[in-house]
Design a protein around this motif. Sequence first.
Motif, PDB file in Angstrom:
ATOM      1  N   LEU A 126      -9.635  10.630  -9.611  1.00 35.65           N
ATOM      2  CA  LEU A 126      -9.503  12.119  -9.267  1.00 35.65           C
ATOM      3  C   LEU A 126     -11.127  12.503  -9.617  1.00 35.65           C
ATOM      4  O   LEU A 126     -11.531  13.144  -8.499  1.00 35.65           O
ATOM      5  CB  LEU A 126      -8.410  12.997  -9.634  1.00 35.65           C
ATOM      6  CG  LEU A 126      -8.371  14.140  -9.307  1.00 35.65           C
ATOM      7  CD1 LEU A 126      -7.858  14.159  -8.071  1.00 35.65           C
ATOM      8  CD2 LEU A 126      -7.351  14.896 -10.197  1.00 35.65           C
ATOM      9  N   ALA A 127     -11.708  12.091 -10.475  1.00 35.37           N
ATOM     10  CA  ALA A 127     -12.746  12.495 -11.011  1.00 35.37           C
ATOM     11  C   ALA A 127     -13.844  11.652 -10.230  1.00 35.37           C
ATOM     12  O   ALA A 127     -14.940  12.307  -9.820  1.00 35.37           O
ATOM     13  CB  ALA A 127     -13.054  12.277 -12.610  1.00 35.37           C
ATOM     14  N   ALA A 128     -13.530  10.180 -10.006  1.00 38.55           N
ATOM     15  CA  ALA A 128     -14.661   9.531  -9.241  1.00 38.55           C
ATOM     16  C   ALA A 128     -14.713   9.761  -8.002  1.00 38.55           C
ATOM     17  O   ALA A 128     -15.801   9.652  -7.176  1.00 38.55           O
ATOM     18  CB  ALA A 128     -14.251   8.112  -9.351  1.00 38.55           C
ATOM     19  N   LEU A 129     -13.527  10.636  -7.236  1.00 44.83           N
ATOM     20  CA  LEU A 129     -13.915  10.826  -5.742  1.00 44.83           C
ATOM     21  C   LEU A 129     -14.867  11.704  -5.433  1.00 44.83           C
ATOM     22  O   LEU A 129     -15.437  11.632  -4.363  1.00 44.83           O
ATOM     23  CB  LEU A 129     -12.356  11.692  -5.383  1.00 44.83           C
ATOM     24  CG  LEU A 129     -11.218  10.420  -5.380  1.00 44.83           C
ATOM     25  CD1 LEU A 129     -10.007  11.285  -5.026  1.00 44.83           C
ATOM     26  CD2 LEU A 129     -11.520   9.501  -4.047  1.00 44.83           C
ATOM     27  N   THR A 130     -15.365  12.783  -6.444  1.00 44.22           N
ATOM     28  CA  THR A 130     -16.280  13.494  -6.258  1.00 44.22           C
ATOM     29  C   THR A 130     -17.659  12.842  -6.123  1.00 44.22           C
ATOM     30  O   THR A 130     -18.383  12.973  -5.244  1.00 44.22           O
ATOM     31  CB  THR A 130     -16.570  14.606  -7.385  1.00 44.22           C
ATOM     32  OG1 THR A 130     -15.291  15.494  -7.276  1.00 44.22           O
ATOM     33  CG2 THR A 130     -17.671  15.467  -7.122  1.00 44.22           C
ATOM     34  N   ALA A 131     -17.846  11.950  -6.992  1.00 46.81           N
ATOM     35  CA  ALA A 131     -19.171  10.950  -6.835  1.00 46.81           C
ATOM     36  C   ALA A 131     -19.126  10.120  -5.618  1.00 46.81           C
ATOM     37  O   ALA A 131     -20.051  10.091  -5.149  1.00 46.81           O
ATOM     38  CB  ALA A 131     -19.213  10.153  -8.211  1.00 46.81           C
ATOM     39  N   ILE A 132     -17.932   9.467  -5.360  1.00 48.32           N
ATOM     40  CA  ILE A 132     -17.782   8.677  -4.050  1.00 48.32           C
ATOM     41  C   ILE A 132     -18.053   9.457  -2.890  1.00 48.32           C
ATOM     42  O   ILE A 132     -19.053   9.113  -2.018  1.00 48.32           O
ATOM     43  CB  ILE A 132     -16.523   8.103  -3.880  1.00 48.32           C
ATOM     44  CG1 ILE A 132     -16.236   7.196  -5.309  1.00 48.32           C
ATOM     45  CG2 ILE A 132     -16.387   7.382  -2.672  1.00 48.32           C
ATOM     46  CD1 ILE A 132     -14.977   6.587  -5.397  1.00 48.32           C
ATOM     47  N   THR A 133     -17.566  10.641  -2.777  1.00 48.52           N
ATOM     48  CA  THR A 133     -17.603  11.488  -1.411  1.00 48.52           C
ATOM     49  C   THR A 133     -19.295  12.007  -1.324  1.00 48.52           C
ATOM     50  O   THR A 133     -19.845  11.973  -0.420  1.00 48.52           O
ATOM     51  CB  THR A 133     -16.931  12.843  -1.673  1.00 48.52           C
ATOM     52  OG1 THR A 133     -15.530  12.396  -1.652  1.00 48.52           O
ATOM     53  CG2 THR A 133     -16.987  13.624  -0.365  1.00 48.52           C
ATOM     54  N   THR A 134     -19.740  12.356  -2.364  1.00 53.44           N
ATOM     55  CA  THR A 134     -21.234  12.553  -2.654  1.00 53.44           C
ATOM     56  C   THR A 134     -22.132  11.540  -1.808  1.00 53.44           C
ATOM     57  O   THR A 134     -22.838  11.679  -0.977  1.00 53.44           O
ATOM     58  CB  THR A 134     -21.591  13.283  -3.899  1.00 53.44           C
ATOM     59  OG1 THR A 134     -20.829  14.298  -4.392  1.00 53.44           O
ATOM     60  CG2 THR A 134     -23.026  13.731  -3.724  1.00 53.44           C
ATOM     61  N   ALA A 135     -21.979  10.272  -2.466  1.00 55.42           N
ATOM     62  CA  ALA A 135     -22.791   9.214  -2.364  1.00 55.42           C
ATOM     63  C   ALA A 135     -22.507   8.896  -0.701  1.00 55.42           C
ATOM     64  O   ALA A 135     -23.538   8.469  -0.124  1.00 55.42           O
ATOM     65  CB  ALA A 135     -22.253   8.109  -3.175  1.00 55.42           C
ATOM     66  N   LEU A 136     -21.280   8.923  -0.253  1.00 60.78           N
ATOM     67  CA  LEU A 136     -21.133   8.720   1.126  1.00 60.78           C
ATOM     68  C   LEU A 136     -21.612   9.748   2.310  1.00 60.78           C
ATOM     69  O   LEU A 136     -22.231   9.276   3.323  1.00 60.78           O
ATOM     70  CB  LEU A 136     -19.707   8.180   1.350  1.00 60.78           C
ATOM     71  CG  LEU A 136     -19.135   7.046   0.730  1.00 60.78           C
ATOM     72  CD1 LEU A 136     -17.569   6.965   0.930  1.00 60.78           C
ATOM     73  CD2 LEU A 136     -19.811   5.808   1.284  1.00 60.78           C
ATOM     74  N   LEU A 137     -21.470  11.116   1.581  1.00 59.07           N
ATOM     75  CA  LEU A 137     -21.662  12.025   2.595  1.00 59.07           C
ATOM     76  C   LEU A 137     -22.890  13.044   2.673  1.00 59.07           C
ATOM     77  O   LEU A 137     -23.317  13.648   3.467  1.00 59.07           O
ATOM     78  CB  LEU A 137     -20.347  13.014   2.729  1.00 59.07           C
ATOM     79  CG  LEU A 137     -19.100  12.495   3.296  1.00 59.07           C
ATOM     80  CD1 LEU A 137     -17.984  13.648   3.122  1.00 59.07           C
ATOM     81  CD2 LEU A 137     -18.925  11.607   4.677  1.00 59.07           C
ATOM     82  N   ALA A 138     -23.601  12.403   1.608  1.00 57.36           N
ATOM     83  CA  ALA A 138     -24.852  13.454   1.390  1.00 57.36           C
ATOM     84  C   ALA A 138     -25.814  13.482   2.535  1.00 57.36           C
ATOM     85  O   ALA A 138     -26.280  14.665   3.089  1.00 57.36           O
ATOM     86  CB  ALA A 138     -25.654  12.841  -0.036  1.00 57.36           C
ATOM     87  N   PHE A 139     -26.427  12.195   3.044  1.00 57.92           N
ATOM     88  CA  PHE A 139     -27.118  12.113   4.208  1.00 57.92           C
ATOM     89  C   PHE A 139     -26.568  12.724   5.430  1.00 57.92           C
ATOM     90  O   PHE A 139     -27.440  13.581   5.895  1.00 57.92           O
ATOM     91  CB  PHE A 139     -27.637  10.696   4.250  1.00 57.92           C
ATOM     92  CG  PHE A 139     -28.764  10.163   3.208  1.00 57.92           C
ATOM     93  CD1 PHE A 139     -29.906  10.871   3.138  1.00 57.92           C
ATOM     94  CD2 PHE A 139     -28.500   9.010   2.715  1.00 57.92           C
ATOM     95  CE1 PHE A 139     -30.685  10.391   2.041  1.00 57.92           C
ATOM     96  CE2 PHE A 139     -29.150   8.857   1.427  1.00 57.92           C
ATOM     97  CZ  PHE A 139     -30.461   9.326   1.126  1.00 57.92           C
ATOM     98  N   PRO A 140     -25.153  12.371   5.882  1.00 59.97           N
ATOM     99  CA  PRO A 140     -24.820  12.805   7.158  1.00 59.97           C
ATOM    100  C   PRO A 140     -24.734  14.504   6.924  1.00 59.97           C
ATOM    101  O   PRO A 140     -25.071  15.279   8.010  1.00 59.97           O
ATOM    102  CB  PRO A 140     -23.458  12.190   7.109  1.00 59.97           C
ATOM    103  CG  PRO A 140     -23.607  10.816   6.538  1.00 59.97           C
ATOM    104  CD  PRO A 140     -24.489  11.171   5.273  1.00 59.97           C
ATOM    105  N   MET A 141     -24.336  14.903   5.840  1.00 60.45           N
ATOM    106  CA  MET A 141     -24.038  16.421   5.728  1.00 60.45           C
ATOM    107  C   MET A 141     -25.436  17.103   5.675  1.00 60.45           C
ATOM    108  O   MET A 141     -25.699  18.131   6.006  1.00 60.45           O
ATOM    109  CB  MET A 141     -23.285  16.669   4.521  1.00 60.45           C
ATOM    110  CG  MET A 141     -22.672  17.784   4.390  1.00 60.45           C
ATOM    111  SD  MET A 141     -21.704  18.488   5.587  1.00 60.45           S
ATOM    112  CE  MET A 141     -20.289  17.379   5.333  1.00 60.45           C
TER     113      MET A 141
END
Length: 410
Positions: free
Chosen positions: A53-68
């Motif tokens: 649950l805690a790791a999902l934040t880091a994973i989401t940021t790494a994957l979506l930072a540039f597209p967002m």
Amino acid sequence: MSSPHPNAREQADFRRLWAGSVVSQLGSAVGMVALPIVAVIVIGASAFQVALLAALTAITTALLAFPMGRHVEFRRKRPVMIVTDLVRFAALAGVPVAAVLGALTFTHLCVVAVVNATCLIAFTAASQAHLKALVSAERLIEANSRLESTRWLTITVGPSAAGALIGLLSAVGALLVDAVSFLFSALAIRTLRTPEPDPPVRDAGASRRAELFAGWRFASGHPTLRRILISWVTFVGGNALASSVSAVFYLRDLHFETWQYGLLMGVPSLGGFIGARLAPRLVARLGAVSALWGASMLRGPWYFLIPAAAPGTAGLLMCGIGFGMVLLFAGAANSTMVSYRQLETPDELMARVATLWSFATTATQPLFILLGGLVATWADARTALFAAAGLMCVAALLLPRRGGVTGRWR
């Protein structure tokens, strides 16, 4: 009746934005504590599930930072901020509803974590881009100083407030408070009166790849920002390396009580608050780049007090003073860095450069956390913390001493 003076209107709008930021950050601090408690107490999540649950934040940021960043760049920023606040409200408010109905699951909590992380990326990119349009260049460092000081203050009081709310309302009820804080933030943004400038116009001939990585190309091609980014990643890496072993060092090696550990995690953050408020004076006296260099040079050495500490009251004071002074100069450096970056970045790249910083921070932290664990295993926690202090000092050496724009921002 004539309209208010532009400077007065600017100040009133910033106060509204600041008030919304204070409430939403306090709410987020509550939610950060309450969400894993809900996972453990309400649905009986395992240790691995809580870590996931805690790791999902880091994973989401790494994957979506540039597209967002690309998505936000070419849109009006206030609607993005309002929508992301409302989405976060809906996502968090859904947890208490599902809990009351007996339908709350771990998958539901994972979805909430991903939605919150996605909205945070978009909100941060939009708010940093919009702040430059909302306040004048002369007031930008003061605005960032106030926002940064608020962030450090919520780090100090947030966990305590979360504990009180959880005791009063339960963890599920505390999440509802977190949800309502985003409604307040959305309302504060909705009441801004200064007209928002038109968003940048997309280059019809630019490819998707070029748009995605435009922020990276700009920062890597800017001689000062490139070095600031590398230094920032190095310093954050030192912090991540330390965070992975500090609890073991405090509790096992120095034999601190749990309440003493709690004090060390909260009270020194007041140093960050003080440092952020000092940043405008440092910039006015030295210029932005020189102020950033000076604050960074004075930041890392204080951390050596922590691994040098011994058990007992003197050791507790050494750790508290060392950590507090690190955060004091970090607060000054962070406010200055963000302001300089905003002034140097063209308006059409503001969101993408902001998300570049988010990506660089999030993508590299797990590597340093793992490194800290390996050093502590190979040697011990004290050695790992000495390594972390050394890394924080190296980060300052990577910065330019002078450079940048003209005037007081040199």
